[in-house]
Design a protein around this motif. Structure first.
Motif, short mmCIF file in Angstrom:
data_model
loop_
_atom_site.label_atom_id
_atom_site.label_comp_id
_atom_site.label_asym_id
_atom_site.label_seq_id
_atom_site.Cartn_x
_atom_site.Cartn_y
_atom_site.Cartn_z
N PHE A 106 4.25 11.66 5.16
CA PHE A 106 2.82 12.00 5.12
C PHE A 106 2.16 11.91 6.50
O PHE A 106 1.50 12.85 6.95
N ALA A 147 0.82 -1.23 0.00
CA ALA A 147 0.00 0.00 0.00
C ALA A 147 0.85 1.27 0.00
O ALA A 147 0.54 2.24 0.70
N LEU A 148 1.91 1.27 -0.78
CA LEU A 148 2.68 2.51 -0.93
C LEU A 148 1.90 3.42 -1.86
O LEU A 148 1.45 2.96 -2.92
N TRP A 149 1.75 4.67 -1.49
CA TRP A 149 0.97 5.58 -2.33
C TRP A 149 1.76 5.86 -3.60
O TRP A 149 2.85 6.45 -3.55
N PRO A 150 1.22 5.44 -4.75
CA PRO A 150 2.03 5.46 -5.98
C PRO A 150 2.37 6.86 -6.49
O PRO A 150 3.31 7.03 -7.24
N HIS A 151 1.58 7.86 -6.05
CA HIS A 151 1.83 9.22 -6.54
C HIS A 151 2.72 10.03 -5.62
O HIS A 151 2.96 11.20 -5.86
N PHE A 152 3.17 9.42 -4.51
CA PHE A 152 4.08 10.10 -3.59
C PHE A 152 5.48 9.51 -3.77
O PHE A 152 5.64 8.31 -4.01
N LYS A 164 7.89 11.39 0.59
CA LYS A 164 6.52 11.83 0.90
C LYS A 164 5.72 10.70 1.53
O LYS A 164 4.92 10.94 2.43
N ASN A 165 5.96 9.47 1.06
CA ASN A 165 5.27 8.32 1.64
C ASN A 165 5.55 8.24 3.14
O ASN A 165 4.66 7.97 3.94
#
Lengths: 238, 514
Positions: free
Chosen positions: A103, A90-95, A99-100
């Protein structure tokens, strides 16, 4: 001393029972593995502890505080002082990697976010990847970013849902080494879900063997290996 | 968010669904018994309905057949330029049908000096087939590319190519074939602008005539009720496939799609694709261009001057409609992400689907009847009524596009943020919205284009004195010389393309490539 207690938990998905009157204590500063096949209920236990699911009955305490009781969330997931590593990470793909990790800190209005994040990146040797996006990382690096993201918020408990399922044997061994050391380095209690008994034997202090939503056996590695329980013997054969 | 969601839901029901139900209910059950009203429906009405059904049936059948062939060639074979054709063949779907109707009439006028052939039932069938075949192509193509390659490869181990296609591939895409047929049927039977422009009497034009020319509102509404019944019945039969339509996706999860190598058929297939593209896309616009400029640029300038006052209104209306439609689409879809979809959420999707299935002219009539009240005059006599019409018509498409995009984002991305204590609004703003931004943009563009070119609803709703592009073209084309009509449609087409390109370049920096 138990850090997590599950008392008489029953849970089902669309009328299909997953856990039936399950009670379980998880000890502090230990690495507890929930071991079992598909549909045994191990991931559900993790999600119930995290507060991502509400059980039909039973109660859950974390650090002696009631977090879930009588079909009701008393403490929200972020108030439970936990970290969660999802199977898909669940790594945020747009960060970016930075930033991941940052956050959650920014939401908590922490000071010195940059130095805190870089300390964590340094610990896992990820500094040079700070500005990369998740899709630019290798499988192992992604695992470490996911772990960093959870640890940077200083949780007391780290819940890990088959995080190494997609890695090859060599990388698995390397990451398992990291996970083994987390307990001491970060003063953590870990709950690790896996279907692979070799993985469990390599890192666990305690193992809970689950089958069809019930606990078949609990013990340390040696006790599990010597278990006379028919299901445990059958499960360890493969 | 829950409160915001409820407000949007209640507003949609009150402003859009209630007028529809109220108008139909009042027409059928008040001022006399239902039996009295039903006597208005004479034999001629049913004959016309049967004719309209037959036309729609032919269009649905032809579009599904051609759509299957095009879908197969472009999504399942190694035909050349397939990525180009996949986009290029879609163009007629995004252009107002009346523009293509004008182009085809021009074609027959230019080459045969006689428009009798095209201004007929057959003409309506041919033009609408060229417009709706791309829709069938996307539906069937998406289904074809989602077939697991191993299912077909297992077939090849056992039997030959033809048997695999007829015994495995086609049965697997049966739901898509059915969806294509039903949707094209509904769109065709609801279509107003093409038969109206060709002067062909079908059920929608008859409803319009009864309502606007003869002021026979009771009959118009009764006829509308028949059409709504047919559309909703078909939607109900096909509800499962259409409600979960995977073709309304900007991107799909990758599956191992089996591509067939065309051997002997490669040249024939290439010729077919090129011919289809030339006839359905290139030819109409070449014709419009020739017709517009064959006597110099005088008519083009005149057309431009006539349309100038409509630009601002039409663009502004379509812009605000698209913005609201995207917000409604998002509100109706976001509960899917964290599995918080309630009964209310599911009913919202159904309401959007049913309103979408109501033919434009009928939808327009119901809004007029409801809002034509002194207390609601601020809506009735302003652009607000047109805005309401567009929102009702196109929110379903936006909701499905956004819903399908949200379904592809793992719930764990939300849960991970939840555990970190990120607030609900921040999770939407920082995670969900950036991840679905490309789809939000596509939903906006599609809603904009559809609203910009919508004639059926607008012609019923536009308040006197308002200047809206499709209305201006449609009202002038009845008496204007052919070259002026062609120039106007060419301008509308060019403006549409210009707006799409501009929006794309404005939004490009905000769309994150993942």
């Amino acid at each position: 001393m138990s850090i997590i207690r599950l008392n008489n938990i029953t849970h089902s998905y669309d009328a299909k029972p997953v856990l039936q009157d399950l009670s379980l204590n998880i000890e502090a500063n230990q690495l507890t593995c929930l071991l079992g096949g598909s549909g045994s209920g191990k991931t559900t236990i993790l999600r119930l502890i995290a507060g991502l699911e509400i059980p039909q009955s039973g109660k859950i305490t974390i650090e002696n505080k009631m977090v879930t009781e009588a079909q009701q969330i008393i403490m929200e997931p972020h108030q439970r002082n936990i970290g969660f590593i999802f199977q898909d990470l669940a790594l945020w793909p747009h960060f970016t990697v930075y930033k991941n990790i940052a956050f959650g800190l920014s939401e908590r209005k922490e000071k010195n976010i940059r130095s805190t994040v870089f300390k964590m990146l340094d610990f896992f040797d990820l500094q040079e990847h700070a500005e990369k996006y998740p899709h630019q990382l290798s499988g192992g690096q992604k695992q470490l970013v996911a772990i960093s993201r959870s640890l940077v918020l200083k949780p007391k408990i780290l819940l890990m849902d088959e995080p190494l399922a997609s890695l090859d044997v060599k990388l698995k061994r390397k990451i398992l080494g990291h996970i083994k050391n987390l307990k001491q380095n970060f003063d953590l209690s870990l709950v690790y879900v896996t279907h692979d008994h070799k993985e469990a034997f390599a890192i666990a202090d305690q193992i809970v063997v689950l089958n069809d939503g019930k606990i078949e056996e609990t013990g340390n590695v040696e006790q599990i290996k010597k278990s006379e329980n028919e299901y445990v013997k059958y499960f360890l054969e493969y | 968010m829950s409160l915001f969601y409820r407000i949007v839901y209640v507003l949609f029901v009150f402003l859009i669904v209630f007028p529809l139900v109220y108008t139909l209910g009042a027409a059928l059950f008040s001022d006399g018994s239902l039996n009295d009203h039903l006597t208005l429906l004479d034999k001629d009405t049913f004959v016309l309905l049967a004719k309209s059904c037959l036309i729609a049936l032919s269009i649905a059948l032809l579009s599904t057949i051609f759509g299957t062939v095009l879908g197969f060639l472009l999504y399942k074979t190694n035909v050349r330029l397939r990525n180009f054709f996949k986009i290029a063949i879609l163009i007629p779907l995004f252009i107002s049908p009346y523009i293509l109707a004008v182009a085809w009439k021009d074609f027959f006028y230019l080459f045969f000096n006689n428009t009798g052939f095209i201004s007929s039932y057959l003409g309506v069938i041919l033009v609408l087939t060229s417009i709706f075949t791309p829709l069938s192509m996307i539906i069937i193509g998406s289904a074809l590319s989602n077939i697991n390659a191993q299912l077909e490869e297992t077939g090849f181990v056992i039997t030959n190519f033809h048997k695999v296609i007829f015994k495995i591939t086609l049965p697997l895409i049966k739901p898509a074939l059915m969806s294509s047929f039903v949707l094209v049927f509904i769109f065709s039977i609801s279509e107003f602008s093409v038969p109206a422009f060709f002067g062909v009497k079908v059920f929608t034009t008859e409803i319009f005539t009864q309502f606007s020319a003869f002021y026979n509102h009771s009959l118009a509404i009764l006829q509308s009720a028949l059409l709504i019944f047919i559309c909703i019945f078909l939607l109900f039969v096909e509800r499962k496939h259409i409600a979960n339509a995977p073709f309304l996706s900007v991107s799909a999860k990758g599956t191992s799609n089996k591509l067939y190598r065309l051997k002997n058929l490669k040249i024939v297939s290439q010729v077919f694709l090129f011919s289809w593209f030339s006839i359905s896309v290139i030819l109409p616009f070449v014709i419009l261009f020739i017709q517009s400029f064959k006597n110099g640029i005088g008519k083009f300038i005149q057309a431009f001057e006539l349309l100038i006052p409509t630009f601002g209104n039409s663009i502004g209306l379509a812009f605000f409609a698209a913005l609201i439609i995207v917000i409604i689409g998002f509100v109706a879809s976001f509960p899917i992400w964290n599995n918080t979809e309630t009964k209310m959420g599911k009913s919202f999707t159904w309401i959007l689907l049913i309103v979408f299935a109501v033919p434009s002219t009928i939808f327009g009539i119901s809004l007029i009847k409801f809002y034509n009240h002194p207390m609601l005059d601020f809506i009735y006599s302003s652009y607000a009524i047109i805005l309401i019409g567009y929102i009702g018509k196109f929110s379903f498409i936006s909701a499905k596009l956004i819903g399908n995009a949200i379904k592809q984002i793992p719930a764990s991305l939300d849960e991970a943020a939840q555990i970190e204590g990120i607030t609900f609004f921040k999770r939407q703003r920082k995670i969900l919205i950036p991840l679905i931004m490309p789809t939000l943009f596509v939903a906006f563009i599609i809603s904009f284009i559809f609203s910009f070119g919508e004639l059926g609803t607008t012609i019923m709703l536009y308040p006197p004195g308002t200047e809206i592009m499709p209305i201006k073209v449609f009202t002038i084309m009845a008496n204007a010389p052919q070259s002026l009509t062609s120039s106007m449609t060419l301008i509308v087409f060019s403006v549409t393309l210009l707006i799409i390109s501009s929006l794309y370049f404005i939004m490009k920096p905000f769309i994150i490539k993942l």
